[in-house]
Enzyme design. Structure first.
Site, PDB file in Angstrom:
ATOM      1  N   ASP A   1      73.060  82.817 123.745  1.00  0.00           N
ATOM      2  CA  ASP A   1      74.181  83.496 123.106  1.00  0.00           C
ATOM      3  C   ASP A   1      75.519  82.770 123.171  1.00  0.00           C
ATOM      4  O   ASP A   1      76.280  82.780 122.225  1.00  0.00           O
ATOM      5  CB  ASP A   1      74.368  84.887 123.732  1.00  0.00           C
TER       6      ASP A   1
ATOM      7  N   GLU B   1      69.198  86.570 136.593  1.00  0.00           N
ATOM      8  CA  GLU B   1      69.152  86.305 135.152  1.00  0.00           C
ATOM      9  C   GLU B   1      69.140  84.791 134.913  1.00  0.00           C
ATOM     10  O   GLU B   1      68.389  84.280 134.089  1.00  0.00           O
ATOM     11  CB  GLU B   1      70.373  86.944 134.478  1.00  0.00           C
TER      12      GLU B   1
HETATM   13  C1  GLC Z   1      71.369  87.737 126.951  1.00  0.00           C
HETATM   14  C2  GLC Z   1      70.629  86.447 126.601  1.00  0.00           C
HETATM   15  C3  GLC Z   1      69.506  86.752 125.615  1.00  0.00           C
HETATM   16  C4  GLC Z   1      68.597  87.821 126.197  1.00  0.00           C
HETATM   17  C5  GLC Z   1      69.377  89.065 126.628  1.00  0.00           C
HETATM   18  C6  GLC Z   1      68.526  90.059 127.412  1.00  0.00           C
HETATM   19  O1  GLC Z   1      72.011  88.274 125.857  1.00  0.00           O
HETATM   20  O2  GLC Z   1      71.493  85.500 126.086  1.00  0.00           O
HETATM   21  O3  GLC Z   1      68.768  85.588 125.338  1.00  0.00           O
HETATM   22  O4  GLC Z   1      67.587  88.164 125.302  1.00  0.00           O
HETATM   23  O5  GLC Z   1      70.446  88.680 127.450  1.00  0.00           O
HETATM   24  O6  GLC Z   1      67.966  89.448 128.535  1.00  0.00           O
END
Ligand code: GLC
Length: 432
Positions: A168, A397
């Site tokens: 993102d 994460e």
């Molecule tokens: C963030 C990440 C994306 C992912 C989401 C949920 O937005 O950038 O890739 O799918 O989190 O984990």
């Protein structure tokens, strides 16, 4: 596979996290920060779930595809239950679906996951039934990409919002984002910074642009026939395209096994065209692939992990060895491969998401690609460093690639699923 006591303990923790985030028919990435079903998270989580419960793994994919749009798109988030803790929620997207979803998509790992679930199935009858149901849906999604995101038939597809990339907040989007205005957006209150350290999250200027794009697409009634050309952001991301190419290869493989010849030949063709076109994204000076901006017609100089992911698509020996060397060089600059950006770039930020940190899901996809190219030594090294991160920093994460510090959300589903994949899937199967 035989496992040591340490590995058993890690696997038990991974199972607990997957249980904790299990909402019955789908899994949330983590409670709080991400309280809904995310597209590529779910597909990667299904890979982890298959090791204990194939039925549950199939259900994860089925639930996602129940929300496929009529035009074939599979949305990036399905808002199954209301939750005020996340912004932008269903009212901002306003896509008009009975179960609300967002109006953009995410990296298409479903075909890749489907093949793995099918190939490793113990319950063959169920696998045949499930795969036969899902195959045409995944095929429709792949067709959607080449219809709506490749209108000029280049063989590669474009993203119209950074959130589609899965990466993102990457540095890759900084330059193209300058063309995205911010005027006129509805005032808003972010929620992500309540759940995670604000210094790890995107800035306000970036968030304004994310929202401008959402409001712009909403004003066009989410009509995919219009969105690509109407978007000031049209980026051909090598990582995203590599995932799609690999998914097409894998879908063709499963379709052949099940006797769906038309689906198989269509997807074989998509993959072959895509692989040939990937070559146009090669950046000689960086020694890796780069994003192409369809609006400014420029290849980006940004050296992100998106440019290394093409290894997953199956490359020529020359390109595979260049990517291997590039990752080895990055390995001299960090302690935990694979950083999401080159640390030599002044914009590198070890803790801000997608601007430097290492992610286990990316590591896993790169490992699968390296094994495909028989680069087993580097693949082994990445697996070892990934598991070391988990042992020292838990199931975060993502991680600071230099210190190994955990960042972003905790008790993360896809991190847990990838630990299961690293420990339980034979190396040879990661190469297929
Ligand atoms: C963030 C990440 C994306 C992912 C989401 C949920 O937005 O950038 O890739 O799918 O989190 O984990």
């Amino acid at each position: 596979m035989s496992t040591t006591a340490d590995t058993q303990a890690l696997l038990a923790q991974a199972d607990r996290i997957l249980e904790l985030n299990d909402r019955g028919r789908y899994t949330v990435p983590t409670h709080g920060l991400y309280p809904f079903q995310w597209n590529w998270d779910s597909c990667l989580v299904a890979l982890g779930q298959r090791h204990n419960d194939e039925t549950r793994a199939w259900l994860e994919l089925e639930t996602l595809f129940e929300h496929q749009w009529d035009d074939g798109m599979v949305p990036h988030i399905v808002f199954h239950e209301p939750d005020d803790g996340y912004f932008p929620g269903p009212d901002v997207w306003n896509t008009g679906r009975s179960t609300p979803t967002t109006g953009i998509t995410q990296p298409p790992v479903a075909g890749f996951a489907l093949r793995r679930l099918y190939d490793s199935a113990q319950d063959n009858k169920k696998a045949k039934r499930e795969a036969s149901r899902l195959l045409p849906m995944v095929d429709r999604w792949h067709q959607w990409f080449f219809t709506h995101r490749d209108p000029e038939q280049t063989g590669l597809v474009a993203l119209i919002h950074p959130w589609e990339s899965g990466r993102d907040n990457s540095i890759d989007w900084d330059e193209p984002f300058e063309k995205v205005p911010t005027e006129g957006i509805t005032p808003y209150v972010r929620r992500d910074t309540l759940h995670a350290d604000p210094t790890h999250r995107p800035t306000k200027a970036q968030y304004d642009r994310y929202l401008w794009l959402v409001e712009h697409f909403r004003s066009l009634s989410w009509d995919n026939a219009q969105l690509h050309n109407a978007s000031p952001f049209q980026i051909v991301d090598p990582g995203f395209n590599a995932i799609l190419i690999r998914a097409c290869d894998d879908l063709a493989h499963t379709a052949t096994a099940l006797g769906y010849e038309e689906i198989a030949s269509r997807n074989r063709e998509f993959a072959a065209r895509g692989r040939a076109a990937l070559e146009t994204l090669w950046h000689d000076q960086n020694g890796q692939y780069a994003c192409y901006d369809r609006v400014s017609k420029k290849l980006s100089d940004s050296a992100s992990v998106g440019g290394l992911l093409p290894i997953l698509a199956g490359l020529s020996a020359e390109r595979a060895s260049a990517i291997t060397q590039r990752i080895q060089t990055l390995g001299e600059k960090v302690n935990y491969l694979v950083p999401s950006h080159d640390p030599d770039d002044e914009r590198f930020d070890a803790k801000r998401y997608w601007r430097g940190p290492s992610w286990l899901i990316v590591n896993y996809l790169i490992v699968c690609g390296l094994r495909l190219s028989e680069e087993h030594q580097l693949a082994d090294e990445i697996e070892t460093q990934s598991l070391k991160l988990i042992e020292t920093s838990g199931f975060a994460e993502y991680y600071d690639p230099i210190t190994g510090e955990p960042c972003g959300g905790a008790t993360f589903s896809w991190t847990a699923a990838m630990v299961k994949e690293f420990c339980l899937t034979p190396k040879i199967d990661k190469a297929s």
